[in-house]
Structures are given as structure tokens and as C-alpha cells.
Design an enzyme around this catalytic site. Structure first.
Site, PDB file in Angstrom:
ATOM      1  N   ARG A 173       0.852  -1.063  -0.091  1.00  0.00           N
ATOM      2  CA  ARG A 173      -0.009  -0.055  -0.040  1.00  0.00           C
ATOM      3  C   ARG A 173       0.960   1.189  -0.064  1.00  0.00           C
ATOM      4  O   ARG A 173       2.033   1.072   0.657  1.00  0.00           O
ATOM      5  CB  ARG A 173      -0.703   0.056   1.231  1.00  0.00           C
ATOM      6  CG  ARG A 173      -1.821  -1.056   1.291  1.00  0.00           C
ATOM      7  CD  ARG A 173      -2.603  -1.004   2.599  1.00  0.00           C
ATOM      8  NE  ARG A 173      -1.862  -0.427   4.125  1.00  0.00           N
ATOM      9  CZ  ARG A 173      -2.264   0.630   4.595  1.00  0.00           C
ATOM     10  NH1 ARG A 173      -2.873   1.530   4.196  1.00  0.00           N
ATOM     11  NH2 ARG A 173      -1.170   0.968   5.713  1.00  0.00           N
ATOM     12  N   ARG A 177      -2.868  10.789   2.320  1.00  0.00           N
ATOM     13  CA  ARG A 177      -3.494  11.386   3.165  1.00  0.00           C
ATOM     14  C   ARG A 177      -4.003  12.705   2.934  1.00  0.00           C
ATOM     15  O   ARG A 177      -3.284  13.592   2.186  1.00  0.00           O
ATOM     16  CB  ARG A 177      -2.660  11.742   4.404  1.00  0.00           C
ATOM     17  CG  ARG A 177      -2.888  11.083   5.748  1.00  0.00           C
ATOM     18  CD  ARG A 177      -2.062  11.593   6.810  1.00  0.00           C
ATOM     19  NE  ARG A 177      -1.621  10.457   7.494  1.00  0.00           N
ATOM     20  CZ  ARG A 177      -0.638  10.723   8.262  1.00  0.00           C
ATOM     21  NH1 ARG A 177       0.063  11.750   8.539  1.00  0.00           N
ATOM     22  NH2 ARG A 177      -0.191   9.743   8.855  1.00  0.00           N
ATOM     23  N   ARG A 250      19.372  -7.032   4.226  1.00  0.00           N
ATOM     24  CA  ARG A 250      20.015  -5.739   3.930  1.00  0.00           C
ATOM     25  C   ARG A 250      20.784  -5.171   4.977  1.00  0.00           C
ATOM     26  O   ARG A 250      20.257  -5.234   6.114  1.00  0.00           O
ATOM     27  CB  ARG A 250      19.007  -4.787   3.272  1.00  0.00           C
ATOM     28  CG  ARG A 250      18.571  -4.937   1.904  1.00  0.00           C
ATOM     29  CD  ARG A 250      19.481  -5.056   0.891  1.00  0.00           C
ATOM     30  NE  ARG A 250      19.842  -3.730   0.438  1.00  0.00           N
ATOM     31  CZ  ARG A 250      20.796  -3.203  -0.246  1.00  0.00           C
ATOM     32  NH1 ARG A 250      21.796  -4.097  -0.855  1.00  0.00           N
ATOM     33  NH2 ARG A 250      20.853  -2.014  -0.654  1.00  0.00           N
ATOM     34  N   ARG A 281      19.096   8.903   3.672  1.00  0.00           N
ATOM     35  CA  ARG A 281      18.652   9.931   4.399  1.00  0.00           C
ATOM     36  C   ARG A 281      19.859  10.613   5.151  1.00  0.00           C
ATOM     37  O   ARG A 281      20.816  10.011   5.557  1.00  0.00           O
ATOM     38  CB  ARG A 281      17.522   9.565   5.235  1.00  0.00           C
ATOM     39  CG  ARG A 281      17.835   8.348   6.079  1.00  0.00           C
ATOM     40  CD  ARG A 281      16.388   7.923   7.063  1.00  0.00           C
ATOM     41  NE  ARG A 281      16.838   6.569   7.783  1.00  0.00           N
ATOM     42  CZ  ARG A 281      15.806   6.076   8.324  1.00  0.00           C
ATOM     43  NH1 ARG A 281      14.654   6.480   8.767  1.00  0.00           N
ATOM     44  NH2 ARG A 281      16.021   4.785   9.126  1.00  0.00           N
ATOM     45  N   GLU A 301      22.847   7.982   5.907  1.00  0.00           N
ATOM     46  CA  GLU A 301      22.635   6.288   6.036  1.00  0.00           C
ATOM     47  C   GLU A 301      22.690   6.004   4.650  1.00  0.00           C
ATOM     48  O   GLU A 301      22.212   6.071   3.729  1.00  0.00           O
ATOM     49  CB  GLU A 301      21.363   6.210   6.610  1.00  0.00           C
ATOM     50  CG  GLU A 301      20.785   4.894   7.070  1.00  0.00           C
ATOM     51  CD  GLU A 301      19.559   4.815   7.806  1.00  0.00           C
ATOM     52  OE1 GLU A 301      19.155   5.306   8.727  1.00  0.00           O
ATOM     53  OE2 GLU A 301      18.664   4.151   7.207  1.00  0.00           O
ATOM     54  N   TYR A 349      10.888  -8.020  10.258  1.00  0.00           N
ATOM     55  CA  TYR A 349      11.220  -6.695  10.823  1.00  0.00           C
ATOM     56  C   TYR A 349       9.965  -6.412  11.862  1.00  0.00           C
ATOM     57  O   TYR A 349       8.891  -6.773  11.557  1.00  0.00           O
ATOM     58  CB  TYR A 349      11.007  -5.722   9.716  1.00  0.00           C
ATOM     59  CG  TYR A 349      11.034  -4.281  10.230  1.00  0.00           C
ATOM     60  CD1 TYR A 349      12.268  -3.687  10.589  1.00  0.00           C
ATOM     61  CD2 TYR A 349       9.985  -3.657  10.714  1.00  0.00           C
ATOM     62  CE1 TYR A 349      12.437  -2.432  11.096  1.00  0.00           C
ATOM     63  CE2 TYR A 349       9.950  -2.159  11.453  1.00  0.00           C
ATOM     64  CZ  TYR A 349      11.264  -1.797  11.474  1.00  0.00           C
ATOM     65  OH  TYR A 349      11.396  -0.506  11.929  1.00  0.00           O
ATOM     66  N   ASP A 351       8.673  -3.545  14.867  1.00  0.00           N
ATOM     67  CA  ASP A 351       8.906  -2.313  15.611  1.00  0.00           C
ATOM     68  C   ASP A 351       8.997  -2.553  16.958  1.00  0.00           C
ATOM     69  O   ASP A 351       8.763  -3.888  17.530  1.00  0.00           O
ATOM     70  CB  ASP A 351       7.715  -1.134  15.279  1.00  0.00           C
ATOM     71  CG  ASP A 351       7.786  -0.525  14.048  1.00  0.00           C
ATOM     72  OD1 ASP A 351       8.930  -0.265  13.639  1.00  0.00           O
ATOM     73  OD2 ASP A 351       6.868  -0.100  13.522  1.00  0.00           O
TER      74      ASP A 351
END
Ligand code: FAD
Length: 370
Positions: A173, A177, A250, A281, A301, A349, A351
Site C-alpha cells: 500500500r 492522506r 540488507r 537519508r 545512512e 522486521y 517495531d
């Protein structure tokens, strides 16, 4: 025979530390070991020039789960930081995530109706019914302008491959917004620990024996002999001596610079979309804690290939690796007296709030069954 410890906990990241805290609270004796020279796993911060530098990449705590928010707030107070990154592309700055500010910057659209019409028109023109790769998928979700300005080159740097060679599933997705809201996360609770993440880990591990610079595999037999059970939060393939093959990741390379200026970029995170910049970034750490120090620290990074000698950051959950993981997982279910958990053990992954929830669930199950 009763052993010296109830639990030997391998890894002092969030999984290991939460488990150790809960087990200790339940009256168990724990030893935590970590192969790194510090505790905290990937949330560890190094203090440089009075600024907490997120050594393994920027970490913003966010959750919708009040119980998890209350849990972490027992150990440290959180500030009201809101992550609102920007993206630098072809000489211009855009707000992220894609919202009314971004659409205004791209097209000058002023109302949600105008922005929606623009996106719909682009999807109709550039989208395809059955996207075969990441490029086709992104064009079908948001059209050409957002894709070319804010997604394509950034994603290619991140994965080290052309968007046309990347599978479509990577982007399921692409939320857009239709409000002027730059808050990257949708969660109810968000912030950074005041004084840095180390306070959270120190709080969790208070009163618990911890040994750093110690690799479990340096003397596995000895470590197994000192505790009744092992809690393992390292890499699952390493636990089984890579006998079925290596799981791929990665990795990232971080380049820190101390700058003799108070404010370098005015924001914690700015993404660099263009391929001409090797990094994806720049993080300016002081902004996470609203720092007013005279100097500033920035980190560039750089995504890079992973090999067993650098840090494993992002699992590559394609079919090949996922199948291999399932095989290792089956082996792990047969291991008696070993509890596996955390991002490396589950090859996923997660959080921070998810890892904490996992450690609380596993420890509760373990300690209640005991
Ligand atoms: P880790 O923190 O990796 O801890 C595992 C520990 O085990 C390490 O300290 C390691 O040294 C130790 N270990 C491994 N093997 C051995 C061994 N053989 N012997 C001894 N010790 C061993 N989450 C968010 O919620 N918000 C964010 O903004 C966010 N940003 C992120 C940015 C990046 C670049 C990355 C990669 C992740 C980010 N995360 C973020 C995710 C977050 O880092 C993880 O959810 C969390 O750190 C995982 O904790 P863990 O305990 O599972 O693993």
C-alpha cells in the site's frame, strides 16, 4: 541438579531485556550476555557532544497499545516528539508522508478534491491492472509524479536493485492522506525517551547481572551448563550453525559527522531521493530531543549489501528466505529449554512496541507454566 541461573538470556536488546526484567520480577535468577560492547541492541544511543546519537539508525517509539505505552513509561519519561520527515528530490523539499502539503508542493492543489482528482488521473494514465514489479505497482497506486519524485530512486538505493526488478509485493500500500498532516505515524502514542533509549534499557536491566563483549557461541557448552533455560534473541540460522544455509539481509552503513553549527537541517530526518546521493537519508539526532547544544551530529545512512561480517538490519522476506526460515523455525520447536524471540530469531522486521509485546507474552507464558 539446580543450576546457577534460571535463565541465560542471549542479547540485551528489547526482547532480552524485557524478558529478563519480567523473569527477575517473578523471582528468577537471570544472566544476560551480549556480544556487543554495550547493552540495548539496536536501540542503543552513543552520547557525543551531549547529543544522543542513535547508533543503529533513528528510532521513534510509537504504539496504539496503551498497556505497552504505560509499560515503557515505568522506566523513563517520553517527550512529545512527532516524526515528520521531509524528502529532498531534484532540488526541492517535500513533506512526508504523502499528504496535502506534499500535493501542494508537487502540483499546487489546494483542496482534497483537487488532489484526489490529480492522483486518480495519474493512476488511470500510468497504472496497470496486474502490476508485475515494484515500478508498475507504485504507478498503479499513486501515479507518475509521486513515484518519480519521491519513491523510485530512494527505493532503488534501499534495495540495490532497479524498481523494475523488484517484486511488486514490497509495496503493498502507499497511504495517501488528504489532510495537512505531516505526522509519519498514525499511532496514538509517540515520543522519544527523555535522556535517550539507554535509560529504558538500564531501567529494564536494573539489578540484573549483565556481561557484554561476550558471544554465546564462544563457549556454548559452558553457557548452557550454567542455566536451566536459554532465552535466545540472536540470529536463528547462527543458532543452528547455518546448517541449512544463510538467511539474507540488507545492511546499512552509517557515516557520522560532528558539525560546528547549531542546526544543520532543521529536522530530525530528511530523505534524499536522488540517485546522485549515495545515502538515503540524513538524520540530525539533536532534534529527537529538541537539543540546544552548540554543535550538531548528523548521520548519513547508506544501504548496502549484507555479509556475515556486517550488521543484519532488514530481513529479505522473499520466498527463498522465508522457506529457509520456516525450516529453521521447525528445528527451533524441537529445542528443549530454549525460548526463541526478537527480530533476529523470528527473521522479521518488528517495531519496538511489537518486540516488547512479544517478550511480555512469551515471559508470561513461560513464568505462568513454571
Ligand atoms: P536487537 O536489538 O537486535 O537485540 C539483539 C541483541 O542480541 C543484540 O544486542 C546482539 O548483539 C545480541 N546478540 C545476538 N547474537 C548474540 C550472541 N551470539 N551472543 C551474544 N549476544 C548476541 N522500531 C520502532 O519501533 N521505531 C523505529 O523508528 C525503528 N527504527 C528502526 C530503524 C532501523 C534502521 C532498524 C534496523 C530498526 C528499527 N526499528 C524501529 C526496529 C527496532 O530496532 C527493533 O524492533 C528492536 O531493536 C528489536 O529488538 P531485539 O531485542 O529483537 O533485537
Amino acid at each position: 541438579m539446580k543450576k546457577q541461573y534460571d535463565y541465560l538470556i542471549i542479547g540485551s536488546g528489547l526482547f532480552g531485556s524485557v524478558f529478563a526484567h519480567e523473569a527477575t520480577k517473578a523471582g528468577k535468577k537471570c544472566l544476560v550476555i551480549d556480544k556487543r560492547e554495550h547493552i540495548g541492541g539496536n536501540i542503543y544511543c552513543e552520547n557525543i557532544e551531549g547529543i544522543n546519537v542513535h547508533k543503529y539508525g533513528p528510532h521513534i517509539f510509537h504504539t496504539n497499545d496503551k498497556a505497552i505505552w504505560d509499560y515503557v513509561n515505568q522506566f523513563v519519561d517520553f517527550n512529545n516528539f512527532i516524526y515528520s520527515p521531509m524528502s529532498f528530490s531534484k532540488g526541492k523539499l517535500y513533506n512526508l508522508p504523502f499528504n496535502m502539503n506534499t500535493f501542494y508542493q508537487l502540483w499546487g492543489t489546494k483542496t482534497p478534491q483537487e488532489a484526489k482528482a490529480k492522483i486518480d488521473e495519474q493512476i488511470t494514465t500510468y497504472g496497470t491492472k496486474n502490476p508485475q514489479n515494484l515500478e508498475e505497482q507504485a504507478l498503479s497506486l499513486v501515479g507518475k509524479d509521486i513515484y518519480h519524485n519521491l519513491i523510485k530512486e530512494y527505493t532503488e538505493k534501499q534495495w540495490g536493485r532497479k524498481a523494475t526488478e523488484l517484486p511488486a509485493f514490497i509495496i503493498k500500500r502507499l497511504p495517501v492522506r488528504f489532510t495537512f498532516d505531516n505526522n509519519y505515524f498514525n499511532d496514538t502514542y509517540q515520543g522519544i525517551p527523555i535522556g535517550g533509549y539507554n535509560k529504558l534499557i538500564e531501567g529494564l536491566l536494573e539489578g540484573i547481572e549483565v556481561i557484554t563483549n561476550t558471544d554465546y557461541f564462544s563457549d556454548r557448552k559452558k553457557f548452557n551448563s550454567i542455566a536451566n533455560k536459554v532465552v535466545y534473541s540472536g540470529k536463528i540460522d547462527e543458532y543452528f550453525d547455518y546448517k541449512l544455509g544463510l538467511l539474507e539481509y540488507r545492511s546499512l552503513r552509517f557515516e557520522n559527522e560532528v558539525l560546528d553549527t547549531e542546526n544543520f537541517q532543521g529536522n530530525a530526518g530528511i530523505n534524499y531521493n536522488d540517485a546522485s546521493y549515495g545515502f538515503t537519508r540524513i538524520i540530525e539526532h539533536k532534534h529527537f530531543e529538541f537539543g540546544k547544544q552548540k554543535k550538531t551530529i548528523i548521520t548519513k545512512e547508506y544501504p548496502c549489501e549484507w555479509n556475515p561480517s556486517n550488521e543484519a538490519f532488514y530481513p529479505i522476506n522473499d520466498d527463498k528466505n522465508q522457506t529457509l526460515f520456516e525450516e529453521y523455525h521447525k528445528l527451533s520447536l524441537k529445542e528443549e529449554n530454549v525460548i526463541f524471540g526478537g527480530r533476529l530469531s523470528e527473521y522479521k522486521y518488528y517495531d519496538m512496541h511489537q518486540v516488547i509485546a512479544m517478550a511480555l507474552t512469551r515471559s508470561k507464558k513461560e513464568l505462568n507454566n513454571d
